[in-house]
Design a protein around this motif. Structure first.
Motif, PDB file in Angstrom:
ATOM      1  N   ALA A   1       0.836  -1.206   0.000  1.00 42.72           N
ATOM      2  CA  ALA A   1       0.000   0.000   0.000  1.00 42.72           C
ATOM      3  C   ALA A   1       0.870   1.255   0.000  1.00 42.72           C
ATOM      4  O   ALA A   1       0.570   2.244   0.670  1.00 42.72           O
ATOM      5  N   GLY A   2       1.979   1.204  -0.746  1.00 41.40           N
ATOM      6  CA  GLY A   2       2.858   2.356  -0.896  1.00 41.40           C
ATOM      7  C   GLY A   2       3.921   2.507   0.174  1.00 41.40           C
ATOM      8  O   GLY A   2       4.753   3.407   0.089  1.00 41.40           O
ATOM      9  N   THR A   3       3.940   1.646   1.185  1.00 36.53           N
ATOM     10  CA  THR A   3       4.898   1.751   2.281  1.00 36.53           C
ATOM     11  C   THR A   3       5.971   0.681   2.147  1.00 36.53           C
ATOM     12  O   THR A   3       5.649  -0.505   2.008  1.00 36.53           O
ATOM     13  N   GLU A   4       7.249   1.081   2.203  1.00 33.33           N
ATOM     14  CA  GLU A   4       8.334   0.105   2.160  1.00 33.33           C
ATOM     15  C   GLU A   4       8.343  -0.695   3.457  1.00 33.33           C
ATOM     16  O   GLU A   4       8.310  -0.144   4.552  1.00 33.33           O
ATOM     17  N   VAL A   5       8.401  -2.002   3.335  1.00 28.70           N
ATOM     18  CA  VAL A   5       8.289  -2.886   4.489  1.00 28.70           C
ATOM     19  C   VAL A   5       9.462  -2.700   5.443  1.00 28.70           C
ATOM     20  O   VAL A   5       9.283  -2.653   6.667  1.00 28.70           O
ATOM     21  N   HIS A   6      10.684  -2.618   4.915  1.00 32.83           N
ATOM     22  CA  HIS A   6      11.858  -2.468   5.785  1.00 32.83           C
ATOM     23  C   HIS A   6      11.738  -1.228   6.662  1.00 32.83           C
ATOM     24  O   HIS A   6      11.997  -1.278   7.876  1.00 32.83           O
ATOM     25  N   SER A   7      11.347  -0.112   6.071  1.00 40.03           N
ATOM     26  CA  SER A   7      11.222   1.131   6.840  1.00 40.03           C
ATOM     27  C   SER A   7      10.178   0.994   7.941  1.00 40.03           C
ATOM     28  O   SER A   7      10.374   1.487   9.061  1.00 40.03           O
ATOM     29  N   ALA A   8       9.076   0.323   7.638  1.00 41.68           N
ATOM     30  CA  ALA A   8       8.043   0.119   8.657  1.00 41.68           C
ATOM     31  C   ALA A   8       8.584  -0.712   9.814  1.00 41.68           C
ATOM     32  O   ALA A   8       8.316  -0.416  10.989  1.00 41.68           O
ATOM     33  N   ARG A   9       9.364  -1.729   9.521  1.00 36.12           N
ATOM     34  CA  ARG A   9       9.904  -2.577  10.580  1.00 36.12           C
ATOM     35  C   ARG A   9      10.947  -1.849  11.412  1.00 36.12           C
ATOM     36  O   ARG A   9      11.039  -2.058  12.631  1.00 36.12           O
ATOM     37  N   VAL A  10      11.740  -0.997  10.779  1.00 36.19           N
ATOM     38  CA  VAL A  10      12.681  -0.175  11.554  1.00 36.19           C
ATOM     39  C   VAL A  10      11.911   0.743  12.500  1.00 36.19           C
ATOM     40  O   VAL A  10      12.274   0.904  13.672  1.00 36.19           O
ATOM     41  N   ARG A  11      10.826   1.339  12.001  1.00 36.74           N
ATOM     42  CA  ARG A  11      10.022   2.211  12.868  1.00 36.74           C
ATOM     43  C   ARG A  11       9.390   1.423  14.018  1.00 36.74           C
ATOM     44  O   ARG A  11       9.238   1.953  15.129  1.00 36.74           O
ATOM     45  N   MET A  12       9.015   0.175  13.769  1.00 38.53           N
ATOM     46  CA  MET A  12       8.488  -0.656  14.858  1.00 38.53           C
ATOM     47  C   MET A  12       9.535  -0.810  15.961  1.00 38.53           C
ATOM     48  O   MET A  12       9.212  -0.728  17.159  1.00 38.53           O
ATOM     49  N   GLY A  13      10.779  -1.027  15.578  1.00 41.72           N
ATOM     50  CA  GLY A  13      11.841  -1.150  16.565  1.00 41.72           C
ATOM     51  C   GLY A  13      12.100   0.144  17.309  1.00 41.72           C
ATOM     52  O   GLY A  13      12.343   0.140  18.530  1.00 41.72           O
ATOM     53  N   MET A  14      12.031   1.265  16.608  1.00 37.90           N
ATOM     54  CA  MET A  14      12.227   2.564  17.254  1.00 37.90           C
ATOM     55  C   MET A  14      11.129   2.827  18.276  1.00 37.90           C
ATOM     56  O   MET A  14      11.404   3.254  19.410  1.00 37.90           O
ATOM     57  N   ARG A  15       9.900   2.564  17.879  1.00 34.96           N
ATOM     58  CA  ARG A  15       8.788   2.788  18.805  1.00 34.96           C
ATOM     59  C   ARG A  15       8.882   1.827  19.997  1.00 34.96           C
ATOM     60  O   ARG A  15       8.560   2.204  21.142  1.00 34.96           O
ATOM     61  N   LEU A  16       9.326   0.613  19.763  1.00 33.69           N
ATOM     62  CA  LEU A  16       9.487  -0.360  20.835  1.00 33.69           C
ATOM     63  C   LEU A  16      10.509   0.110  21.854  1.00 33.69           C
ATOM     64  O   LEU A  16      10.327  -0.074  23.069  1.00 33.69           O
ATOM     65  N   ALA A  17      11.581   0.736  21.390  1.00 34.14           N
ATOM     66  CA  ALA A  17      12.593   1.269  22.305  1.00 34.14           C
ATOM     67  C   ALA A  17      12.017   2.374  23.180  1.00 34.14           C
ATOM     68  O   ALA A  17      12.394   2.521  24.351  1.00 34.14           O
ATOM     69  N   GLU A  18      11.083   3.144  22.620  1.00 36.07           N
ATOM     70  CA  GLU A  18      10.435   4.203  23.403  1.00 36.07           C
ATOM     71  C   GLU A  18       9.474   3.613  24.429  1.00 36.07           C
ATOM     72  O   GLU A  18       9.385   4.087  25.562  1.00 36.07           O
ATOM     73  N   GLU A  19       8.745   2.571  24.027  1.00 37.87           N
ATOM     74  CA  GLU A  19       7.734   1.996  24.908  1.00 37.87           C
ATOM     75  C   GLU A  19       8.325   1.083  25.984  1.00 37.87           C
ATOM     76  O   GLU A  19       7.729   0.923  27.056  1.00 37.87           O
ATOM     77  N   ALA A  20       9.471   0.460  25.683  1.00 41.14           N
ATOM     78  CA  ALA A  20      10.040  -0.526  26.617  1.00 41.14           C
ATOM     79  C   ALA A  20      11.547  -0.359  26.732  1.00 41.14           C
ATOM     80  O   ALA A  20      12.323  -1.216  26.314  1.00 41.14           O
ATOM     81  N   PRO A  21      12.015   0.777  27.310  1.00 44.43           N
ATOM     82  CA  PRO A  21      13.458   0.998  27.448  1.00 44.43           C
ATOM     83  C   PRO A  21      14.072  -0.006  28.423  1.00 44.43           C
ATOM     84  O   PRO A  21      13.380  -0.566  29.281  1.00 44.43           O
ATOM     85  N   VAL A  22      15.382  -0.202  28.289  1.00 44.35           N
ATOM     86  CA  VAL A  22      16.073  -1.154  29.145  1.00 44.35           C
ATOM     87  C   VAL A  22      17.551  -0.768  29.214  1.00 44.35           C
ATOM     88  O   VAL A  22      18.106  -0.231  28.258  1.00 44.35           O
ATOM     89  N   ALA A  23      18.184  -1.016  30.374  1.00 44.18           N
ATOM     90  CA  ALA A  23      19.625  -0.825  30.521  1.00 44.18           C
ATOM     91  C   ALA A  23      20.312  -2.101  30.042  1.00 44.18           C
ATOM     92  O   ALA A  23      20.126  -3.174  30.627  1.00 44.18           O
ATOM     93  N   ALA A  24      21.096  -1.992  28.970  1.00 44.17           N
ATOM     94  CA  ALA A  24      21.730  -3.177  28.397  1.00 44.17           C
ATOM     95  C   ALA A  24      23.011  -2.780  27.680  1.00 44.17           C
ATOM     96  O   ALA A  24      23.295  -1.588  27.485  1.00 44.17           O
ATOM     97  N   ASP A  25      23.784  -3.790  27.285  1.00 47.66           N
ATOM     98  CA  ASP A  25      25.070  -3.560  26.627  1.00 47.66           C
ATOM     99  C   ASP A  25      25.010  -3.734  25.122  1.00 47.66           C
ATOM    100  O   ASP A  25      25.818  -3.146  24.392  1.00 47.66           O
TER     101      ASP A  25
END
Length: 462
Positions: A251-275
């Motif tokens: 539907a006009g959206t590149e799949v890779h970019s959408a998945r990267v954004r999912m990861g970015m939003r996940l980092a905002e919603e569920a931060p963690v102290a890690a290495d």
């Protein structure tokens, strides 16, 4: 899943182009592959079990001349993984002969099969695909009208390519649950499940086939008709999460970019102290990249994937079976002592994630934090994913903390439904996300008619 492709061309080698397009669609089905061609109305079909490169060779492709071709890669959701269900399926009917490939899953095939059998029509397969072909093949109306009448009988999800005499046909259900794109090479028209297949053969992406639309390509070119009124748009959001290849556009959206954004939003919603942030390759890679970017935690690869495993017809012996997940993944020594974030697209049954977490702890990881770039899968899919039983879904009746205990992780968090939807750049009203919300876009089958193997003989399904 399943991948479908179709082309009509007088000048081009349609079988060879179909072969390469199916290569691009191999991720959508690894059980069987097939190509059907028409040369002056004479139909030839080659289909067999296995991957595209296992089914076809140069000699076989040279033996498939024609002006029209359709191709298919299969992932079974109705009917077992055996040769009689490999596609394209061919049905010789009273009105015409139809070769047909289908991506999706019907929710009313039992009723239609009973009707066809009562009409004296023999069905040679146990999949829902032959039902579609048989309905078109027995209808004496002109081809476009016969297809439209068939579409009015079907419920569920279907993106279909068909070959009738010298005509290429494609059609899609009224909700557009499974993807289907229209492309062009010069003056020749092509259709494919995903745009990555069009890219590979040098075709220009023209547009998506509209929900409820039927199109056909004959000697006079491309024709289209709106066979069904468009329903509520319900493109499967799991295509964005997992199914589609990262370089495809939905539907006009590149799949890779959408998945990267999912990861970015996940980092905002569920931060963690890690290495370190690392993906479960390859499905978790884009989201892990996004998580690392937004969290500022270093990205690295701590798991190495054997990309030659896939689906195999050779079962491991008992010792290898105990090793289990190591057939596909092996950890690197450098994770020892580290607090690891592992990112994947989903947890369905939970057994793979549990084995991976234990493997990382065994390799010396100090902490293993699991982050999933989609919401919990809580409800079965009836539209083309092989999970029609809620008992198979680990999160269906477990809280997030109970899921954390199940997989043995230090912590576990999922992406929210709102976060996933934001990443797709599509409104929630335009997708099907029933596996996450239990809200389905179509009428569902009776509970007793869900089993994948329900049309198999008792001896075969036992």
């Amino acid at each position: 899943m399943c991948g479908v492709f179709g082309i009509r061309s007088i000048e081009r080698d349609v079988a060879r182009l179909s072969y390469f397009a199916l290569f691009a669609l191999q991720h959508r089905g690894q059980e069987s592959a097939g190509i059907a061609v028409s040369e002056g109305g004479r139909l030839t079909v080659l289909r067999d079990m296995g991957l595209v490169a296992q089914v076809f060779n140069e000699q076989q492709l040279q033996a498939l001349p024609g002006e029209v071709a359709i191709g298919h890669t299969r992932y079974s959701t109705t009917g077992g993984a055996h040769w009689s269900n490999a596609q394209p399926l061919v049905h010789h009917g009273r009105a015409r002969t139809v070769a047909l490939g289908h991506n999706g899953n019907l929710t009313n095939p039992g009723m239609l099969r009973d009707e066809l059998v009562a009409d004296g029509i023999r069905l040679g397969s146990t999949s829902d695909t032959e039902v579609i072909a048989a309905l078109v093949a027995r209808d004496p109306a002109p081809l476009p009208e016969a297809v439209a009448a068939t579409m009015r009988r079907l419920e569920g999800a279907y993106s279909v390519v068909a070959l009738v005499d010298e005509t290429l046909v494609a059609f899609r259900d009224a909700n557009g649950i499974r993807p289907l794109s229209l492309g062009r090479i010069g003056d020749d028209w092509v259709v494919a499940s995903e745009t990555c297949a069009l890219d590979l053969i040098g075709a220009e992406v023209v547009r998506d086939v509209r929900p409820g639309e039927v199109l056909w390509v004959d000697a006079n070119g491309l024709h289209t008709a709106q066979a069904l009124p468009e329903g509520r748009s319900a493109l499967c959001v799991f295509e964005h999460v997992y199914f589609a290849r990262p370089d495809s556009r939905l539907a006009g959206t590149e799949v890779h970019s959408a998945r990267v954004r999912m990861g970015m939003r996940l980092a905002e919603e569920a931060p963690v102290a890690a290495d370190v942030v690392m993906p479960i390759p390859d499905s978790g890679t884009p989201a892990a990249i996004g998580f690392a970017k937004r969290s500022g935690i270093a990205y690295d690869e701590g798991l190495i994937k054997n990309r030659y495993v896939g689906r195999t017809f050779i079962q491991p012996d008992e010792e290898l079976r105990r090793q289990g997940i190591r057939l596909k993944f092996n950890p690197l020594d450098e994770i020892s002592g580290l607090r690891c974030v592992i990112v994947d697209d989903s947890i369905v049954r939970g057994s793979t994630m549990r084995a991976l977490v234990q493997m990382l702890f065994d390799a010396g990881a100090a902490e293993v934090h699991v982050r999933i770039s989609s919401p919990p899968v809580v409800s079965p899919c009836f539209y083309g994913i092989d999970m029609a039983d809620e008992d198979q879904l680990a999160a269906a009746h477990r809280s997030v903390d109970e899921m954390r205990e199940l997989v043995g992780a230090t912590s576990l968090h999922y992406l929210s439904v709102a976060g996933m939807q934001w990443a797709t750049r599509m409104p929630g009203s335009s997708v099907c996300r029933a596996c996450f919300t239990r809200e389905y876009p179509t009428r569902l089958p009776e509970q007793g008619n869900l089993a994948k193997m329900r049309f198999e003989p008792a001896s075969a399904s036992a």
